[in-house]
Design a protein around this motif. Structure first.
Motif, PDB file in Angstrom:
ATOM      1  N   SER A  11      69.994  34.915 -34.403  1.00 55.55           N
ATOM      2  CA  SER A  11      69.038  34.578 -35.465  1.00 55.55           C
ATOM      3  C   SER A  11      69.213  33.136 -35.902  1.00 55.55           C
ATOM      4  O   SER A  11      70.307  32.559 -35.787  1.00 55.55           O
ATOM      5  N   LEU A  12      68.131  32.580 -36.386  1.00 48.85           N
ATOM      6  CA  LEU A  12      68.134  31.270 -37.027  1.00 48.85           C
ATOM      7  C   LEU A  12      67.138  31.304 -38.174  1.00 48.85           C
ATOM      8  O   LEU A  12      66.154  32.047 -38.129  1.00 48.85           O
ATOM      9  N   ARG A  13      67.390  30.481 -39.181  1.00 51.26           N
ATOM     10  CA  ARG A  13      66.416  30.315 -40.248  1.00 51.26           C
ATOM     11  C   ARG A  13      66.048  28.843 -40.342  1.00 51.26           C
ATOM     12  O   ARG A  13      66.910  27.998 -40.591  1.00 51.26           O
ATOM     13  N   LEU A  14      64.784  28.572 -40.136  1.00 47.89           N
ATOM     14  CA  LEU A  14      64.279  27.217 -40.290  1.00 47.89           C
ATOM     15  C   LEU A  14      63.775  27.020 -41.711  1.00 47.89           C
ATOM     16  O   LEU A  14      63.238  27.940 -42.320  1.00 47.89           O
TER      17      LEU A  14
ATOM     18  N   LYS B 268      55.631  38.757 -33.760  1.00 41.77           N
ATOM     19  CA  LYS B 268      55.449  39.789 -34.778  1.00 41.77           C
ATOM     20  C   LYS B 268      56.594  40.802 -34.720  1.00 41.77           C
ATOM     21  O   LYS B 268      56.979  41.269 -33.649  1.00 41.77           O
ATOM     22  N   GLY B 269      57.147  41.107 -35.881  1.00 38.13           N
ATOM     23  CA  GLY B 269      58.263  42.036 -35.965  1.00 38.13           C
ATOM     24  C   GLY B 269      59.620  41.382 -35.807  1.00 38.13           C
ATOM     25  O   GLY B 269      60.649  42.006 -36.087  1.00 38.13           O
ATOM     26  N   ARG B 270      59.636  40.126 -35.372  1.00 40.36           N
ATOM     27  CA  ARG B 270      60.906  39.403 -35.201  1.00 40.36           C
ATOM     28  C   ARG B 270      61.029  38.222 -36.157  1.00 40.36           C
ATOM     29  O   ARG B 270      62.132  37.889 -36.591  1.00 40.36           O
ATOM     30  N   PHE B 271      59.922  37.581 -36.467  1.00 37.73           N
ATOM     31  CA  PHE B 271      59.923  36.403 -37.327  1.00 37.73           C
ATOM     32  C   PHE B 271      59.315  36.760 -38.684  1.00 37.73           C
ATOM     33  O   PHE B 271      58.391  37.573 -38.770  1.00 37.73           O
ATOM     34  N   THR B 272      59.832  36.118 -39.722  1.00 35.53           N
ATOM     35  CA  THR B 272      59.311  36.312 -41.070  1.00 35.53           C
ATOM     36  C   THR B 272      59.158  34.964 -41.753  1.00 35.53           C
ATOM     37  O   THR B 272      60.105  34.162 -41.764  1.00 35.53           O
ATOM     38  N   ILE B 273      57.985  34.736 -42.307  1.00 38.98           N
ATOM     39  CA  ILE B 273      57.727  33.502 -43.066  1.00 38.98           C
ATOM     40  C   ILE B 273      57.785  33.829 -44.545  1.00 38.98           C
ATOM     41  O   ILE B 273      57.238  34.843 -44.995  1.00 38.98           O
ATOM     42  N   SER B 274      58.422  32.940 -45.291  1.00 40.25           N
ATOM     43  CA  SER B 274      58.460  33.070 -46.745  1.00 40.25           C
ATOM     44  C   SER B 274      58.393  31.678 -47.354  1.00 40.25           C
ATOM     45  O   SER B 274      58.532  30.673 -46.644  1.00 40.25           O
ATOM     46  N   ARG B 275      58.174  31.625 -48.644  1.00 37.51           N
ATOM     47  CA  ARG B 275      58.122  30.334 -49.320  1.00 37.51           C
ATOM     48  C   ARG B 275      58.696  30.466 -50.713  1.00 37.51           C
ATOM     49  O   ARG B 275      58.647  31.531 -51.327  1.00 37.51           O
ATOM     50  N   ASP B 276      59.186  29.335 -51.199  1.00 40.91           N
ATOM     51  CA  ASP B 276      59.681  29.241 -52.566  1.00 40.91           C
ATOM     52  C   ASP B 276      58.952  28.062 -53.190  1.00 40.91           C
ATOM     53  O   ASP B 276      59.308  26.898 -52.937  1.00 40.91           O
ATOM     54  N   ASN B 277      57.931  28.345 -53.967  1.00 40.25           N
ATOM     55  CA  ASN B 277      57.118  27.268 -54.534  1.00 40.25           C
ATOM     56  C   ASN B 277      57.891  26.443 -55.561  1.00 40.25           C
ATOM     57  O   ASN B 277      57.557  25.288 -55.807  1.00 40.25           O
ATOM     58  N   ALA B 278      58.921  27.031 -56.144  1.00 38.55           N
ATOM     59  CA  ALA B 278      59.742  26.281 -57.093  1.00 38.55           C
ATOM     60  C   ALA B 278      60.583  25.223 -56.377  1.00 38.55           C
ATOM     61  O   ALA B 278      60.954  24.217 -56.976  1.00 38.55           O
ATOM     62  N   LYS B 279      60.864  25.471 -55.091  1.00 37.63           N
ATOM     63  CA  LYS B 279      61.688  24.538 -54.324  1.00 37.63           C
ATOM     64  C   LYS B 279      60.856  23.737 -53.313  1.00 37.63           C
ATOM     65  O   LYS B 279      61.418  22.973 -52.518  1.00 37.63           O
ATOM     66  N   ASN B 280      59.541  23.949 -53.330  1.00 41.18           N
ATOM     67  CA  ASN B 280      58.659  23.251 -52.380  1.00 41.18           C
ATOM     68  C   ASN B 280      59.137  23.432 -50.937  1.00 41.18           C
ATOM     69  O   ASN B 280      59.150  22.474 -50.148  1.00 41.18           O
ATOM     70  N   THR B 281      59.508  24.646 -50.607  1.00 43.19           N
ATOM     71  CA  THR B 281      60.093  24.911 -49.301  1.00 43.19           C
ATOM     72  C   THR B 281      59.488  26.173 -48.683  1.00 43.19           C
ATOM     73  O   THR B 281      59.277  27.165 -49.384  1.00 43.19           O
ATOM     74  N   VAL B 282      59.249  26.091 -47.388  1.00 44.05           N
ATOM     75  CA  VAL B 282      58.820  27.254 -46.623  1.00 44.05           C
ATOM     76  C   VAL B 282      59.876  27.536 -45.564  1.00 44.05           C
ATOM     77  O   VAL B 282      60.529  26.615 -45.059  1.00 44.05           O
TER      78      VAL B 282
ATOM     79  N   ASN C   8      64.619  36.338 -35.923  1.00 47.32           N
ATOM     80  CA  ASN C   8      65.601  37.321 -35.480  1.00 47.32           C
ATOM     81  C   ASN C   8      65.299  37.738 -34.049  1.00 47.32           C
ATOM     82  O   ASN C   8      64.196  37.512 -33.532  1.00 47.32           O
ATOM     83  N   SER C   9      66.278  38.361 -33.425  1.00 45.42           N
ATOM     84  CA  SER C   9      66.121  38.859 -32.055  1.00 45.42           C
ATOM     85  C   SER C   9      65.534  37.784 -31.145  1.00 45.42           C
ATOM     86  O   SER C   9      64.581  38.032 -30.390  1.00 45.42           O
ATOM     87  N   LEU C  10      66.110  36.630 -31.206  1.00 42.68           N
ATOM     88  CA  LEU C  10      65.570  35.499 -30.455  1.00 42.68           C
ATOM     89  C   LEU C  10      65.677  35.713 -28.953  1.00 42.68           C
ATOM     90  O   LEU C  10      66.639  36.335 -28.460  1.00 42.68           O
ATOM     91  N   LYS C  11      64.676  35.197 -28.251  1.00 43.56           N
ATOM     92  CA  LYS C  11      64.598  35.318 -26.800  1.00 43.56           C
ATOM     93  C   LYS C  11      64.576  33.908 -26.194  1.00 43.56           C
ATOM     94  O   LYS C  11      64.156  32.947 -26.865  1.00 43.56           O
TER      95      LYS C  11
ATOM     96  N   GLY D 284      67.372  23.285 -39.650  1.00 45.00           N
ATOM     97  CA  GLY D 284      67.859  24.615 -39.311  1.00 45.00           C
ATOM     98  C   GLY D 284      67.804  24.962 -37.840  1.00 45.00           C
ATOM     99  O   GLY D 284      68.254  26.040 -37.438  1.00 45.00           O
ATOM    100  N   GLY D 285      67.240  24.078 -37.033  1.00 45.58           N
ATOM    101  CA  GLY D 285      67.203  24.355 -35.605  1.00 45.58           C
ATOM    102  C   GLY D 285      68.586  24.246 -34.988  1.00 45.58           C
ATOM    103  O   GLY D 285      69.553  23.821 -35.631  1.00 45.58           O
ATOM    104  N   GLY D 286      68.681  24.665 -33.729  1.00 46.62           N
ATOM    105  CA  GLY D 286      69.949  24.578 -33.033  1.00 46.62           C
ATOM    106  C   GLY D 286      69.961  25.437 -31.795  1.00 46.62           C
ATOM    107  O   GLY D 286      68.908  25.876 -31.314  1.00 46.62           O
ATOM    108  N   LEU D 287      71.161  25.661 -31.289  1.00 42.37           N
ATOM    109  CA  LEU D 287      71.375  26.468 -30.088  1.00 42.37           C
ATOM    110  C   LEU D 287      71.901  27.837 -30.495  1.00 42.37           C
ATOM    111  O   LEU D 287      72.860  27.928 -31.284  1.00 42.37           O
ATOM    112  N   VAL D 288      71.288  28.878 -29.974  1.00 39.37           N
ATOM    113  CA  VAL D 288      71.700  30.241 -30.306  1.00 39.37           C
ATOM    114  C   VAL D 288      71.573  31.095 -29.056  1.00 39.37           C
ATOM    115  O   VAL D 288      70.735  30.822 -28.183  1.00 39.37           O
TER     116      VAL D 288
END
Length: 119
Positions: free
Chosen positions: A17-20, A65-79, A84-87, A8-12
């Protein structure tokens, strides 16, 4: 054998925004806390954030804080790391890491994915 694969990385552009994603295998994913780290050129590794094995607890560095959000899906073994608001100062190689519940150290690491934010 534990394997963590980031994508999910790249140039922005700044403000964008990007989602890894980090896909895990070879471990009981729901028993592991997961962390995101980054290393920018010439700088020390920074612990960006983390999420507990259940997803019920998160940590964020003040710098994201306030720009990045971490989440996980244990059914998909993915985090995930939603950024957002990348600098330009977010430019770095981003790594995910796994820490077995109850341990203090992240023992398993991915290979990293490059994020570049242009001004």
């Amino acid at each position: 054998q534990v394997q963590l694969v980031e994508s999910g990385g790249g140039l922005v552009q700044a403000g964008g925004s990007l989602r890894l994603s980090c896909a895990a295998s070879g471990l009981t994913f729901s028993s592991f806390d997961m962390g995101w780290f980054r290393r920018a050129p010439g700088k020390e590794r920074e612990h960006v954030g983390a999420i507990s094995w259940s997803g019920g607890s998160t940590y964020y560095a003040d710098s994201v804080k306030g720009r990045f959000t971490i989440s996980r899906d244990n059914a998909k073994n993915t985090v995930y790391l939603q950024m957002n608001s990348l600098k330009p100062e977010d430019t770095a190689v981003y790594y995910c890491a796994a820490r077995e519940r109850g341990n203090d150290v992240y023992d398993d690491w991915g290979q990293g994915t490059q994020v570049t934010v242009s001004s």
